[in-house]
Structure formats: C-alpha cells, structure tokens
Scaffold this motif. Structure first.
Motif, PDB file in Angstrom:
ATOM      1  N   ASP A 134       0.825  -1.210   0.000  1.00  0.00           N
ATOM      2  CA  ASP A 134       0.000   0.000   0.000  1.00  0.00           C
ATOM      3  C   ASP A 134       0.859   1.260   0.000  1.00  0.00           C
ATOM      4  OD1 ASP A 134      -2.298  -1.489  -0.014  1.00  0.00           O
ATOM      5  OD2 ASP A 134      -2.615  -1.377   2.154  1.00  0.00           O
ATOM      6  N   PHE A 135       2.078   1.136   0.490  1.00  0.00           N
ATOM      7  CA  PHE A 135       2.976   2.280   0.564  1.00  0.00           C
ATOM      8  C   PHE A 135       3.214   2.886  -0.817  1.00  0.00           C
ATOM      9  CE2 PHE A 135       7.354   3.948   0.360  1.00  0.00           C
ATOM     10  CZ  PHE A 135       7.266   4.960   1.307  1.00  0.00           C
ATOM     11  N   THR A 136       3.401   2.046  -1.835  1.00  0.00           N
ATOM     12  CA  THR A 136       3.619   2.565  -3.189  1.00  0.00           C
ATOM     13  C   THR A 136       2.316   2.642  -3.984  1.00  0.00           C
ATOM     14  OG1 THR A 136       4.119   0.330  -3.999  1.00  0.00           O
ATOM     15  CG2 THR A 136       5.970   1.679  -3.255  1.00  0.00           C
ATOM     16  N   LYS A 137       1.346   1.793  -3.644  1.00  0.00           N
ATOM     17  CA  LYS A 137       0.111   1.720  -4.420  1.00  0.00           C
ATOM     18  C   LYS A 137      -0.677   3.020  -4.378  1.00  0.00           C
ATOM     19  CE  LYS A 137      -2.282  -2.036  -3.993  1.00  0.00           C
ATOM     20  NZ  LYS A 137      -3.174  -3.065  -3.422  1.00  0.00           N
ATOM     21  N   ASP A 138      -0.673   3.714  -3.284  1.00  0.00           N
ATOM     22  CA  ASP A 138      -1.543   4.872  -3.112  1.00  0.00           C
ATOM     23  C   ASP A 138      -1.025   6.159  -3.735  1.00  0.00           C
ATOM     24  OD1 ASP A 138      -3.298   3.306  -1.720  1.00  0.00           O
ATOM     25  OD2 ASP A 138      -2.494   3.822   0.257  1.00  0.00           O
ATOM     26  N   SER A 139       0.294   6.299  -3.918  1.00  0.00           N
ATOM     27  CA  SER A 139       0.785   7.605  -4.339  1.00  0.00           C
ATOM     28  C   SER A 139       1.964   7.578  -5.302  1.00  0.00           C
ATOM     29  CB  SER A 139       1.189   8.427  -3.107  1.00  0.00           C
ATOM     30  OG  SER A 139       2.137   7.710  -2.328  1.00  0.00           O
ATOM     31  N   PHE A 140       2.570   6.410  -5.578  1.00  0.00           N
ATOM     32  CA  PHE A 140       3.743   6.373  -6.445  1.00  0.00           C
ATOM     33  C   PHE A 140       3.378   5.856  -7.841  1.00  0.00           C
ATOM     34  CE2 PHE A 140       6.569   5.749  -2.457  1.00  0.00           C
ATOM     35  CZ  PHE A 140       6.376   7.084  -2.127  1.00  0.00           C
ATOM     36  N   ILE A 141       4.129   6.330  -8.815  1.00  0.00           N
ATOM     37  CA  ILE A 141       3.832   6.042 -10.218  1.00  0.00           C
ATOM     38  C   ILE A 141       4.566   4.771 -10.648  1.00  0.00           C
ATOM     39  CG2 ILE A 141       3.805   6.981 -12.553  1.00  0.00           C
ATOM     40  CD1 ILE A 141       2.267   8.620 -10.419  1.00  0.00           C
ATOM     41  N   PHE A 142       3.868   3.884 -11.328  1.00  0.00           N
ATOM     42  CA  PHE A 142       4.502   2.678 -11.866  1.00  0.00           C
ATOM     43  C   PHE A 142       5.180   3.031 -13.184  1.00  0.00           C
ATOM     44  CE2 PHE A 142       3.919  -1.323 -14.464  1.00  0.00           C
ATOM     45  CZ  PHE A 142       5.028  -1.970 -13.904  1.00  0.00           C
ATOM     46  N   LEU A 143       6.512   2.782 -13.251  1.00  0.00           N
ATOM     47  CA  LEU A 143       7.289   3.158 -14.433  1.00  0.00           C
ATOM     48  C   LEU A 143       7.489   2.017 -15.421  1.00  0.00           C
ATOM     49  CD1 LEU A 143      10.106   5.421 -12.923  1.00  0.00           C
ATOM     50  CD2 LEU A 143       7.826   6.050 -13.762  1.00  0.00           C
ATOM     51  N   GLY A 144       7.650   0.793 -14.941  1.00  0.00           N
ATOM     52  CA  GLY A 144       7.882  -0.303 -15.884  1.00  0.00           C
ATOM     53  C   GLY A 144       8.577  -1.476 -15.243  1.00  0.00           C
ATOM     54  N   TYR A 145       9.064  -2.395 -16.117  1.00  0.00           N
ATOM     55  CA  TYR A 145       9.663  -3.660 -15.691  1.00  0.00           C
ATOM     56  C   TYR A 145      11.128  -3.717 -16.100  1.00  0.00           C
ATOM     57  CZ  TYR A 145       4.666  -4.844 -15.852  1.00  0.00           C
ATOM     58  OH  TYR A 145       3.299  -4.847 -15.696  1.00  0.00           O
ATOM     59  N   LEU A 146      11.947  -4.298 -15.236  1.00  0.00           N
ATOM     60  CA  LEU A 146      13.337  -4.609 -15.552  1.00  0.00           C
ATOM     61  C   LEU A 146      13.441  -6.127 -15.640  1.00  0.00           C
ATOM     62  CD1 LEU A 146      15.181  -2.260 -12.996  1.00  0.00           C
ATOM     63  CD2 LEU A 146      14.529  -1.740 -15.364  1.00  0.00           C
ATOM     64  N   VAL A 147      13.628  -6.651 -16.853  1.00  0.00           N
ATOM     65  CA  VAL A 147      13.805  -8.098 -17.030  1.00  0.00           C
ATOM     66  C   VAL A 147      15.305  -8.323 -17.150  1.00  0.00           C
ATOM     67  CG1 VAL A 147      13.178 -10.110 -18.390  1.00  0.00           C
ATOM     68  CG2 VAL A 147      11.602  -8.170 -18.234  1.00  0.00           C
ATOM     69  N   VAL A 148      15.908  -8.914 -16.110  1.00  0.00           N
ATOM     70  CA  VAL A 148      17.370  -8.940 -16.006  1.00  0.00           C
ATOM     71  C   VAL A 148      17.888 -10.355 -15.783  1.00  0.00           C
ATOM     72  CG1 VAL A 148      17.641  -6.568 -15.217  1.00  0.00           C
ATOM     73  CG2 VAL A 148      17.128  -8.341 -13.561  1.00  0.00           C
ATOM     74  N   ARG A 149      19.070 -10.600 -16.349  1.00  0.00           N
ATOM     75  CA  ARG A 149      19.761 -11.883 -16.169  1.00  0.00           C
ATOM     76  C   ARG A 149      20.547 -11.870 -14.862  1.00  0.00           C
ATOM     77  NH1 ARG A 149      22.922 -15.078 -20.986  1.00  0.00           N
ATOM     78  NH2 ARG A 149      23.369 -16.995 -19.843  1.00  0.00           N
ATOM     79  N   GLY A 150      20.711 -13.065 -14.299  1.00  0.00           N
ATOM     80  CA  GLY A 150      21.296 -13.155 -12.963  1.00  0.00           C
ATOM     81  C   GLY A 150      22.719 -12.673 -12.842  1.00  0.00           C
ATOM     82  N   ASN A 151      23.505 -12.763 -13.929  1.00  0.00           N
ATOM     83  CA  ASN A 151      24.913 -12.352 -13.828  1.00  0.00           C
ATOM     84  C   ASN A 151      25.233 -11.128 -14.673  1.00  0.00           C
ATOM     85  OD1 ASN A 151      24.644 -13.516 -16.332  1.00  0.00           O
ATOM     86  ND2 ASN A 151      26.626 -14.552 -16.302  1.00  0.00           N
ATOM     87  N   THR A 152      24.219 -10.400 -15.104  1.00  0.00           N
ATOM     88  CA  THR A 152      24.481  -9.253 -15.975  1.00  0.00           C
ATOM     89  C   THR A 152      25.190  -8.135 -15.222  1.00  0.00           C
ATOM     90  OG1 THR A 152      23.496  -7.746 -17.583  1.00  0.00           O
ATOM     91  CG2 THR A 152      22.290  -8.081 -15.529  1.00  0.00           C
ATOM     92  N   THR A 153      26.000  -7.405 -15.943  1.00  0.00           N
ATOM     93  CA  THR A 153      26.679  -6.237 -15.370  1.00  0.00           C
ATOM     94  C   THR A 153      26.347  -4.971 -16.143  1.00  0.00           C
ATOM     95  OG1 THR A 153      28.643  -6.678 -16.727  1.00  0.00           O
ATOM     96  CG2 THR A 153      28.603  -7.633 -14.501  1.00  0.00           C
ATOM     97  N   ASP A 154      25.474  -5.117 -17.163  1.00  0.00           N
ATOM     98  CA  ASP A 154      25.148  -3.990 -18.026  1.00  0.00           C
ATOM     99  C   ASP A 154      23.669  -4.085 -18.401  1.00  0.00           C
ATOM    100  OD1 ASP A 154      24.920  -2.003 -19.886  1.00  0.00           O
ATOM    101  OD2 ASP A 154      26.477  -2.759 -21.240  1.00  0.00           O
ATOM    102  N   LEU A 155      22.876  -3.118 -17.948  1.00  0.00           N
ATOM    103  CA  LEU A 155      21.439  -3.157 -18.237  1.00  0.00           C
ATOM    104  C   LEU A 155      21.137  -2.977 -19.710  1.00  0.00           C
ATOM    105  CD1 LEU A 155      19.801  -1.147 -15.290  1.00  0.00           C
ATOM    106  CD2 LEU A 155      19.937  -3.619 -15.615  1.00  0.00           C
ATOM    107  N   THR A 156      22.110  -2.427 -20.478  1.00  0.00           N
ATOM    108  CA  THR A 156      21.878  -2.242 -21.911  1.00  0.00           C
ATOM    109  C   THR A 156      22.205  -3.489 -22.710  1.00  0.00           C
ATOM    110  OG1 THR A 156      24.118  -1.377 -22.291  1.00  0.00           O
ATOM    111  CG2 THR A 156      22.394   0.223 -21.711  1.00  0.00           C
ATOM    112  N   ASP A 157      22.732  -4.519 -22.068  1.00  0.00           N
ATOM    113  CA  ASP A 157      23.056  -5.763 -22.763  1.00  0.00           C
ATOM    114  C   ASP A 157      21.790  -6.376 -23.366  1.00  0.00           C
ATOM    115  OD1 ASP A 157      23.483  -8.893 -22.778  1.00  0.00           O
ATOM    116  OD2 ASP A 157      25.475  -7.980 -22.805  1.00  0.00           O
ATOM    117  N   ALA A 158      21.960  -7.033 -24.521  1.00  0.00           N
ATOM    118  CA  ALA A 158      20.810  -7.624 -25.214  1.00  0.00           C
ATOM    119  C   ALA A 158      20.150  -8.730 -24.408  1.00  0.00           C
ATOM    120  CB  ALA A 158      21.256  -8.173 -26.571  1.00  0.00           C
ATOM    121  N   GLN A 159      20.828  -9.247 -23.396  1.00  0.00           N
ATOM    122  CA  GLN A 159      20.253 -10.291 -22.547  1.00  0.00           C
ATOM    123  C   GLN A 159      19.312  -9.723 -21.488  1.00  0.00           C
ATOM    124  OE1 GLN A 159      20.544 -13.697 -22.859  1.00  0.00           O
ATOM    125  NE2 GLN A 159      21.442 -13.104 -24.824  1.00  0.00           N
ATOM    126  N   ASN A 160      19.159  -8.422 -21.464  1.00  0.00           N
ATOM    127  CA  ASN A 160      18.237  -7.751 -20.549  1.00  0.00           C
ATOM    128  C   ASN A 160      17.213  -6.952 -21.359  1.00  0.00           C
ATOM    129  OD1 ASN A 160      19.927  -8.568 -18.262  1.00  0.00           O
ATOM    130  ND2 ASN A 160      21.327  -6.961 -18.962  1.00  0.00           N
TER     131      ASN A 160
END
Length: 649
Positions: free
Chosen positions: A339-365
């Motif tokens: 409820d802390f985020t549900k009532d007043s914070f904006i949902f921006l999106g999803y981060l689909v990430v690999r377990g050993n990634t070091t770069d969010l721009t990698d094609a595996q993410n």
C-alpha cells in the motif's frame, strides 16, 4: 404580550428599517428587491432583469455573489432515499422513496435555468412480467413516480430522465432467483467517481521512461507528468492531482521484497542505492532473498516518487530460463504491491534482467516501459499494451530500412533478405527462387530449352563471323597443316630415328640373341610319325582308348569307299584328333545291318572279336595320306584311335 407587534392587515415598510431580535413570519413571503445591494453587504435578494440570467434568487456576501440556479447546476439526477427492491415468488416489491430528476437544458447558445423535479412514491407491489420470457427484468421510476419494467438494460437517456432502481434475475425463465441494485444517487457522486479513480492508482500520463546507463546497473528517469488523486495538494491547491517532474539522470533506489503479509524496504540506511540488485530474487516460500543463477532471469518492477525522484524497485518473485520466457510471463508473474507505493507512487515499468548481468543495456536484458495504467488489477500483474512492433517481447528491430521484412531466428528480427521466396509477396524481395516450383511461377516468358525450338534462319541480329563447321576455316589454315595420316609419306620424313621396327619383315630370327630354348615355330620341329602298318597291331586290346567317330559321307568319296582304299589324305582325320592319323581299310567280311556308330571317348579295355587280323589289311596306308601330321595331342588328352567296329548280333 409585551413588545409584540402584530400586523393583521399587512405591513408595508418604506425606507430603511432594522429589526433586532427574532422575527417569525408565517405564510408566503415575497422579496421584490430589484437592485443588487452591492459589495460590503450581506443580503438575500431577488433580481429581475431582461438579461440572459432572468429572474432568480441571489445571495450576496460582500464581494461574493451566488445565484441559486448556479447551485442547481451542480445537482444530478438520482435517488434521495428508498427504492429498495425485493421479491417473493413472482411478486416484486419497491420500498417508498424519492429522488430528483435534473434537466440542465440543451441550448448551448443561451442560458437555460436548470429544472429540478422531485419524484416521490409509496410502497409498490407488482407482478414480474417477464419471468418466463427473458433472463432479467429492469425496474425504474419515471418523473411521475410510476414504476416500469423492461427486458433490456437502461439506456443512456433513461439514466438522465428517470430513476433506475435495479435488476430482477430469472436466467432460467422459470422463477426469480435474486435481485440487484443498479441505482444512481443524487448525492456523493463526486466521491463515487473518486473511488473509481483510486481503483486504478496513480497514473503515468506522459514521459517518465526508464533509460539504462551503458556499462552499469544504473538507470535514469525521463521528465514527465504524473497523476495521483489529491497527492499534490501542497504543490498546487488549484491542481492537486497532477505533477510535472524533471529528468533524473541516475535514480536513487530503495529495494523492496515481500516477507509473508508484509513488505521489507531496504533504503541502504537512508543513503539509497544507485544500482539494481540482479543477483537475488524474492523467495516467497521463505520470505527472504535467494540467489539467481547466471542462466536465470527475474522480473523487477519500478515505482516512482515524482516529488523526490526516489524509485522503489521490487525484487522478482519468479525465476525464468530465458529472456523470452520472462518477458512473455510479465502479465502472469506473481506480485503483490505494498500500500505504501500503491496509493501515491507512479509505476514506471519492468526490468527483465539476467542473474549475472553487469550492463542493463546488454541484449540479454530488457526494459519494458509501463503504459498509462498500472498493475492494480490484481496480484498477477499488469497487462502490457504496446503501440510499436519493437515493443513486443519477442521482436528486436535494429536500424530498419525500407522493404525490410520480419524473419524468425530464435526471435523476430528485421532483415533486408529472406531465405526463401515463399516469404516474399513479390519476387523482388527474394534472394533465391530455389524454393519455388516452376509450375507455380506466373507471367513466365516463352523459354527456349532445346535447339529444336530454334530456326537459325529465323534468328535476327546474328553477328557476323560465326563458325559452325570446319569448311569455313579450311582456307584460313596455314600451309603444311597436317590433319590426317594420308597426307604423310614415311619415306619423305626427315630425322627419323634409326631402329624403328614397323613389320616382321625387318626382323631376322637367326639374328636374334637370347632366344629361350624350346620355342616351336613350325611343324618341322616335330618328328613326323612313322608309317604304322596293320602288322604291328597284335591285338585290339592294345588300345588304351577308343574314339568312335561316326562316318559320314563327307569323309568318303562314295559310300563304297568305306571298305576300299582311302584315296586321299583329305578323307582322314587330322593328327589333332588322335595320336595315329591313319585311315583303316577293312577288307573282308560284310557290314551287318546291326552296325552301330559311336562317337565319343572310351577309356579302358575292349574285348571281343577282332575284325580280321593284320593280314586282312590289303593296303597299309602310309602317313602320306594324312593331311597334316604336324598336329599333336596336347598334355592330358586321352589317346585316341579311329576304328570302324562291326558288332555282330
């Protein structure tokens, strides 16, 4: 009573007057003021004018002026009280009640004063009219307080000019099973709308996209507009639900995970994080964080406090074995928001990430931006709505060009070529036509597949100088060209090497050296057989084998010669037939009728009567009668003697 004033015939007050204390007035009262008292006064007055506003009651509070009809404009059609539906058997009951029907007018060019109609009714009992012919009955009150039934749901017009009460259910068309309210009320309508808005939660109206920072696990948030009902009162009392936030280059993050029925917030001791934790996921079985393997993916959700730029990143609660599997399951992944985020914070999106990634721009993410709505439909998460092809989870578009096609290669990608013409709408898109049946090709030109289809004389634009036979080039050959052996005289050749042997006439046998011994080159090298006379035959048993050769006329000049002399060696068998090449003349006796001829070989001994003795032979035929005594018997052949044998019965 003391200090009591009673006016029985009416009271007219002219000029200014003041009444102090209580004033009770019974009966109808008329206020006929026609002039606005102006500011700095508190009055209730009527105003009559030829203006668009017409006659109305006004309230003056110093500089604030309120017209009664303006208040009417804020009213809405709806029930004030009562109108409760119930049933018994096939009877419908409506409790007494009232409501208002407000008509705000329809003239958009002139001022319409609102008309408010009060509708009242007592308890109503009616027979249900459509139990056996419809699945439901809809009940409403009209402006006169009369109850009506219908089989269709309420129209938009009825929602404004009538008072809907509810629905009677009889889906089986045999009996009433239940009732349900479908009312609008004349009060609390704003709050009812607010409740609906809150069900969707804060919304991302525009902007606010997540952008990964290359080579890191950090991200930023673009500027944009947020909507959260009543969340920004302190920022702008005139617009308490909208907020325009600036770009955040590197977001501060708090990490959130669920433990039982509560949520744990980790803000790094108040300093916040600047990177995403991809190595752990929310293990809801234990209520703790567990490790993510290098070949596993999780789905993390990002919520945004537009006022201070802090992001609350929820750990994923499921593990996936591929990026595609994770993206595909965004809408069904386990998730419960605090409820802390549900009532007043904006949902921006999803981060689909690999377990050993070091770069969010990698094609595996993959970062999946949220749409207008958030995941408040339930714990299963939000649906993803994309308006671009690249927004689909299994599609990757890279530097698209005109006429690119979509090709599947473990995922959908754009490509300028296709592997088969079967993918192309026109042949211009295909790099090869190898997969097309010739019979399926349309608009084929007339093709030549064999020379029989071509008449040379019918060809046009034939280049000159084409050579089609050797007769065209004979004259072009240089002098002395040799094309056949008939053109060459051996004796005319020069520089012929010595010692060339071209025939046996050039060889002298006696001049040869190293001749192996035992070579037979002529019959003279074989000793001729000596004449054998019949006197040498002592007995017939001396023969080791007998060949019975049928005598045919071809061996005799006449049949009578069988008992006479063999006149010519041509009548004798050749030496190749037997060891002895002799013609034998049997001279005495007669040939019986039972003479039998045998042809073949005989090995063994022969017993019986001799046909005469050697003395019976009148002519000892010499070897000179043998046509060829040079032929011998080869090794292994049985000795053969040619005899004419008469066996008497």
């Amino acid at each position: 009573m003391a200090n009591e004033f009673i006016a029985r015939k009416g009271l007219i007050v002219s000029g200014s007057g003041h009444i102090t204390g209580s004033l009770n007035i019974a009966g109808a009262q008329g206020l006929y003021g026609t002039t606005d008292p102006g500011a700095n006064a508190n009055y209730v007055y009527t105003f009559h004018s030829s203006s668009a506003f017409g006659n109305d009651l006004y309230f003056r509070n110093n500089t604030k002026l309120v017209q009664l009809d303006w208040l009417n404009k804020a009213l809405n059609t709806g029930v004030l009280f009562g109108g409760v539906l119930s049933y018994s058997g096939s009877q419908i009951y409506i409790s007494s009640g009232s409501g208002i029907i407000v008509d705000h007018g329809s003239d958009v060019y002139n001022y319409d004063q609102s008309t408010v109609t009060l509708v009242s009714w007592g308890d109503v009992t009616q027979s249900a009219l459509y139990v056996t012919s419809s699945a439901a009955t809809y009940v409403y009150m009209d402006a006169t307080g009369t109850a009506y039934q219908q089989t269709s749901t309420f129209t938009l017009d009825q929602l404004h000019v009538a008072l809907p009460l509810g629905k009677i259910n009889h889906a089986t068309q045999t009996a009433i099973t239940s009732v349900g309210d479908q009312k609008y009320t004349a009060f609390e309508q704003s709050n009812q709308a607010f409740d609906f808005i809150r069900a969707f939660g804060p919304l991302k109206l525009n902007g606010l996209d997540i952008s990964a920072q290359g080579g890191t696990l950090s991200f930023g948030v673009a500027s944009g507009t947020s909507y959260a009902l009543g969340a920004f009162y302190a920022q702008d009392k005139a617009d308490i639900s909208h907020y325009q936030s600036a770009t955040v280059s590197t977001a501060s993050m708090a990490r959130v995970y669920q433990s039982g029925s509560t949520h744990v917030f980790d803000d790094n001791g108040g300093s916040y994080y600047t990177t995403v934790d991809v190595g752990q996921y929310n293990n809801t079985t234990t209520g703790t964080l567990s490790s993510v393997l290098p070949n596993q993916w999780t789905i993390q959700r990002v919520f945004y406090n537009a006022l201070n730029g802090v992001c609350y990143v929820y750990y994923g609660q499921n593990l996936y074995t591929s990026l595609d599997a994770a993206v595909t399951n965004i809408a069904t992944a386990n998730f419960t928001e605090s409820d802390f985020t549900k009532d007043s914070f904006i949902f921006l999106g999803y981060l689909v990430v690999r377990g050993n990634t070091t770069d969010l721009t990698d094609a595996q993410n993959k970062i999946v931006q949220s749409g207008l709505f958030r995941n408040t439909a339930g714990a299963s998460g939000a649906s993803i709505v994309t308006i671009t092809l690249a927004g689909l989870s299994d599609v990757t578009i890279t530097s698209p060009q005109t006429n690119d096609v979509l090709v599947y290669n473990g995922g959908w990608i754009n490509s300028s070529t296709v592997a088969s013409a079967s993918f192309a709408t026109t042949a211009s898109y295909a790099t090869t036509a190898g997969n097309v049946d010739y019979t399926n090709v349309t608009n084929k030109p007339t093709l030549v597949s064999a020379s029989s289809q071509v008449s040379y004389t019918g060809l046009s634009d034939i280049p000159t100088g084409i050579v089609s036979s050797s007769t065209q080039v004979t004259s072009l050959l240089p002098a002395g060209t040799v094309s056949a052996s008939s053109q060459v005289s051996y004796t005319g050749l020069s520089n012929v090497p010595v010692g060339i042997v071209s025939s046996s006439g050039q060889v002298s046998y006696t001049g040869l050296s190293n001749i192996p011994t035992g070579i037979l080159s002529s019959s003279t090298q074989i000793n001729a057989l000596s004449d054998v006379s019949a006197a040498f035959a002592t007995t017939a048993s001396a023969a080791t084998s007998i060949t019975f050769t049928p005598v045919s006329a071809s061996y005799a000049a006449t049949a009578s010669l069988l008992l006479g002399s063999v006149v010519s060696a041509s009548y004798a068998q050749t030496a190749s037939v037997g060891l002895v090449a002799k013609a034998v003349d049997i001279v005495s006796g007669s040939i019986g009728s039972n003479l039998t001829q045998y042809t073949g070989s005989f090995t063994g001994s022969l017993t019986g009567e001799l046909i005469g003795t050697s003395s019976w032979a009148t002519n000892a035929v010499t070897a000179s009668f043998a046509l060829n005594a040079g032929g011998g018997v080869s090794s292994g052949d049985s000795d053969q003697i040619i005899l004419a044998v008469q066996i008497f019965s």
